[in-house]
Design an enzyme around this catalytic site. Sequence first.
Site, PDB file in Angstrom:
ATOM      1  N   ASP A 144      -7.909 -21.957 -23.762  1.00 59.26           N
ATOM      2  CA  ASP A 144      -8.463 -21.984 -23.805  1.00 59.26           C
ATOM      3  C   ASP A 144      -9.086 -21.913 -24.765  1.00 59.26           C
ATOM      4  OD1 ASP A 144     -10.247 -20.512 -22.979  1.00 59.26           O
ATOM      5  OD2 ASP A 144     -12.033 -21.513 -21.341  1.00 59.26           O
TER       6      ASP A 144
ATOM      7  N   HIS B  75     -14.747  -9.586 -24.269  1.00 61.16           N
ATOM      8  CA  HIS B  75     -14.247  -8.054 -23.213  1.00 61.16           C
ATOM      9  C   HIS B  75     -14.038  -6.468 -24.459  1.00 61.16           C
ATOM     10  CE1 HIS B  75     -14.430  -9.878 -20.048  1.00 61.16           C
ATOM     11  NE2 HIS B  75     -13.526 -11.126 -20.004  1.00 61.16           N
TER      12      HIS B  75
ATOM     13  N   CYS C 185     -14.270  -8.056 -15.428  1.00 63.84           N
ATOM     14  CA  CYS C 185     -12.900  -7.218 -15.712  1.00 63.84           C
ATOM     15  C   CYS C 185     -12.815  -6.175 -15.272  1.00 63.84           C
ATOM     16  CB  CYS C 185     -12.834  -7.206 -17.150  1.00 63.84           C
ATOM     17  SG  CYS C 185     -13.617  -5.713 -18.317  1.00 63.84           S
TER      18      CYS C 185
ATOM     19  N   CYS D 227     -19.244  -4.728 -22.052  1.00 67.47           N
ATOM     20  CA  CYS D 227     -18.260  -6.040 -22.501  1.00 67.47           C
ATOM     21  C   CYS D 227     -19.547  -6.958 -23.269  1.00 67.47           C
ATOM     22  CB  CYS D 227     -17.204  -6.436 -21.837  1.00 67.47           C
ATOM     23  SG  CYS D 227     -16.411  -5.626 -20.944  1.00 67.47           S
TER      24      CYS D 227
ATOM     25  N   CYS E  36     -18.727  -5.153 -16.065  1.00 69.03           N
ATOM     26  CA  CYS E  36     -18.365  -6.101 -16.396  1.00 69.03           C
ATOM     27  C   CYS E  36     -17.762  -6.349 -15.328  1.00 69.03           C
ATOM     28  CB  CYS E  36     -17.657  -6.059 -17.815  1.00 69.03           C
ATOM     29  SG  CYS E  36     -16.820  -8.003 -18.179  1.00 69.03           S
TER      30      CYS E  36
HETATM   31 ZN   LIG Z   1     -15.370  -6.951 -19.983  1.00 71.93          ZN
END
Ligand SMILES: [Zn+2]
Length: 400
Positions: free
Chosen positions: A189, A241, A253, A258, A251
């Site tokens: 995006d 990240h 992820c 991050c 985080c």
């Molecule tokens: Zn992250």
Amino acid sequence: MRKGNKELIREINRTLVLNLIKNHAPISRIDLAGLSGLSAASITGITAKLIDCGLIFEKEEGDSRGGRKPILLALNPHGSFMVGLKLTEQYAIGALTDLQATVIANHRSRLKNRSIEAAIDTMVGVVKTLSDQGGMESEELLGVGLGLAGIVHGAQGILRHSPILGWRDVPLKNMLQDRVGAPVYVDNDVNTLTLTELWFGAGQGVDNFLTVTIGRGVGLGIVINGQLYQGAYGGAGEFGHTVIDPEGPPCACGKQGCLETYTSDPALMLMVSDAITRGEMEEGVETVADLLTRADEGDVAARKIYAKAGEMLGIGIANLITLFSPQLIIISGEGVRAGDWIFEPMRASIARHVMPGLAEDTKIRIDVWDDDAWARGAASLVLKKLFESPMHREMIEFSA
Ligand SMILES: [Zn+2]
């Protein structure tokens, strides 16, 4: 499959002429022949085809240089339409735009659940609603662009990984294309938003710039030498990240510390609940909009939370300036609504952390956010396909 050479050359000439019209309109056929180096007969043939498809039109008569006035050609803003979609955890947000990315209609629809099938169903519904609202025939739909957070392999149209949606390796392009009956293009995006800045926004005529978005996450779009840079595998720009504190909070992820764990809406809300637990902030802050109201009203804890987010964002941006030395950094996304509560500490932090001698030349511009921006950005994916050289396109598809 590779196209025959003749057909490819015809397509390259067509794209060349279309780009010349886009960049020099209104322009006469004689001038098109001069600029392109193509024969008058070729130009007549190509422009007739483009008029037929509704992509260009005969706009007006130019000044006569003695003799008959030449007819001038321009892009036909109302001849074809595209749909841009932005997929979030909760909504499919769509916009119907013309060839100049002007929004004609918009519509959003809530996802029934977090499954891929529900998302596809909802997106198909949004495309249908927008087509109806615009009163257009299905053959007038040039294509559908889809933007979403995460790592996307644009050429294959596969979402590799989206921490926000919790999806991996989803062939979104094919799944959606089968249902909407028009070409579908998928990208991250923030990349789609960056394309709109490059073509229609503050990035016009700027060869090297970055778009940083703040809001639900933290994103980055990179333009180098006038081209969107996506990295070898499509994952470039996962700025949110990059680790700025290895001891920092966990985080989504799977890592720790991050940038996004300090400068995103969920991070702000976590800091709010911590502040409430510690008794530094009164209860009743349910959303980032509430947090902003508190900061505006003079709440010290709310301002401190924004200051922390701004400071960390500034560290990240200082690193970007040190790495890229861009002419311009555009800051965009829903998060810009926080205004100076976040951007004043951000500027101070950039000044403190950037390598001396580098910051002075980089301009920082804060966008005014509007809710159509994500979807309009996704629509520019279709425009990118339309205007980019078929040779370039073939090479990407061939290597994919
Ligand atoms: Zn992250």
